[in-house]
Design a protein around this motif. Sequence first.
Motif, PDB file in Angstrom:
ATOM      1  N   GLN A   1       2.595   0.215   2.730  1.00 50.37           N
ATOM      2  CA  GLN A   1       2.360  -0.037   1.522  1.00 50.37           C
ATOM      3  C   GLN A   1       1.072   0.158   0.954  1.00 50.37           C
ATOM      4  N   PHE A   2       0.086   0.181   1.899  1.00 52.67           N
ATOM      5  CA  PHE A   2      -1.494   0.240   1.359  1.00 52.67           C
ATOM      6  C   PHE A   2      -1.246   1.991   1.140  1.00 52.67           C
ATOM      7  N   GLU A   3      -0.673   2.732   1.667  1.00 48.82           N
ATOM      8  CA  GLU A   3      -0.472   4.276   1.374  1.00 48.82           C
ATOM      9  C   GLU A   3       0.096   4.113  -0.040  1.00 48.82           C
ATOM     10  N   ARG A   4       0.954   3.613  -0.340  1.00 47.14           N
ATOM     11  CA  ARG A   4       1.617   3.670  -1.691  1.00 47.14           C
ATOM     12  C   ARG A   4       0.660   3.147  -2.764  1.00 47.14           C
ATOM     13  N   TRP A   5      -0.150   1.922  -2.351  1.00 51.87           N
ATOM     14  CA  TRP A   5      -0.890   1.494  -3.434  1.00 51.87           C
ATOM     15  C   TRP A   5      -2.196   2.304  -3.536  1.00 51.87           C
ATOM     16  N   HIS A   6      -2.706   2.977  -2.451  1.00 50.10           N
ATOM     17  CA  HIS A   6      -3.696   3.924  -2.617  1.00 50.10           C
ATOM     18  C   HIS A   6      -3.158   5.094  -3.576  1.00 50.10           C
ATOM     19  N   ALA A   7      -1.942   5.654  -3.378  1.00 51.62           N
ATOM     20  CA  ALA A   7      -1.218   6.731  -4.257  1.00 51.62           C
ATOM     21  C   ALA A   7      -1.381   6.202  -5.817  1.00 51.62           C
ATOM     22  N   GLN A   8      -0.949   4.908  -5.879  1.00 48.03           N
ATOM     23  CA  GLN A   8      -1.096   4.665  -7.366  1.00 48.03           C
ATOM     24  C   GLN A   8      -2.366   4.480  -8.015  1.00 48.03           C
ATOM     25  N   GLY A   9      -3.293   4.270  -7.382  1.00 43.63           N
ATOM     26  CA  GLY A   9      -4.553   3.977  -7.677  1.00 43.63           C
ATOM     27  C   GLY A   9      -4.937   2.515  -7.803  1.00 43.63           C
ATOM     28  N   TRP A  10      -4.034   1.583  -7.278  1.00 49.33           N
ATOM     29  CA  TRP A  10      -4.148   0.196  -7.038  1.00 49.33           C
ATOM     30  C   TRP A  10      -5.309  -0.290  -6.190  1.00 49.33           C
ATOM     31  N   LEU A  11      -5.467   0.257  -5.197  1.00 47.77           N
ATOM     32  CA  LEU A  11      -6.090   0.054  -3.983  1.00 47.77           C
ATOM     33  C   LEU A  11      -7.391   1.271  -3.694  1.00 47.77           C
ATOM     34  N   ALA A  12      -8.457   0.835  -3.204  1.00 48.90           N
ATOM     35  CA  ALA A  12      -9.176   1.819  -3.075  1.00 48.90           C
ATOM     36  C   ALA A  12      -8.979   2.485  -1.715  1.00 48.90           C
ATOM     37  N   PRO A  13      -9.132   3.809  -1.515  1.00 55.93           N
ATOM     38  CA  PRO A  13      -8.878   4.502  -0.391  1.00 55.93           C
ATOM     39  C   PRO A  13      -9.567   3.749   0.874  1.00 55.93           C
ATOM     40  N   SER A  14      -8.859   3.677   1.853  1.00 57.16           N
ATOM     41  CA  SER A  14      -9.574   2.887   3.013  1.00 57.16           C
ATOM     42  C   SER A  14     -10.128   3.997   4.023  1.00 57.16           C
ATOM     43  N   ARG A  15     -11.090   3.597   4.295  1.00 57.74           N
ATOM     44  CA  ARG A  15     -12.163   4.559   5.164  1.00 57.74           C
ATOM     45  C   ARG A  15     -11.884   3.837   6.686  1.00 57.74           C
ATOM     46  N   PRO A  16     -12.162   4.682   7.852  1.00 53.96           N
ATOM     47  CA  PRO A  16     -12.034   4.160   9.014  1.00 53.96           C
ATOM     48  C   PRO A  16     -12.868   2.734   9.241  1.00 53.96           C
ATOM     49  N   VAL A  17     -14.063   2.877   8.761  1.00 49.84           N
ATOM     50  CA  VAL A  17     -14.662   1.450   8.714  1.00 49.84           C
ATOM     51  C   VAL A  17     -15.265   1.495   7.280  1.00 49.84           C
TER      52      VAL A  17
END
Length: 181
Positions: A28-44
């Motif tokens: 779900q985080f991947e989909r939210w990142h793709a939609q621009g709703w959630l900032a991309p996660s970095r490893p840390v």
Amino acid sequence: MTRTPPNAAELALATEVARSGWTATPHQFERWHAQGWLAPSRPVDRPATDSLRPETAGRAVWLAALSAPGRSIGWIGWMFWSIDESPQTAERLRHALAETLQHPLRRAGVTLAQIPYAGTDSAFTVRRELARALLDGRRAIGRELDGILRAHDAAEDVILPAPRSVSSPFATSLVEAGLAF
């Protein structure tokens, strides 16, 4: 869409969401990142503290709370796009807003070029006819159901409450009438 294995930040984000009583998966985080709703996660996300930013976790909790099968995030996603203020999210917001506003026009077969902007009587008449075209085919579902019920209540010797006197479809007077039918 090829799924990537979740990184440490996504797993930590899933844990934060679960702590709030909701569930969200790294997919779900991947989909939210793709939609621009959630900032991309970095490893840390914050290497000094080895924790997530509170605003990232808060946004993920909101998205998890609004996510349900078959349900759109809709306006909240628009709100996130406007908060982010990046050129990409501004373009997404512009496009979504234009599509939403033009949908009823397209359904009625009306183009923006047909709408006159002049203040004349003839322009007013054209706008009124276009507005009528927008309303054609629209159903007032509540009124239809009320009429159907009232047509049958006399035959069944049931008395329905007056229209607009009931604040909820689950009001006791309606439930009792429904049981009588």
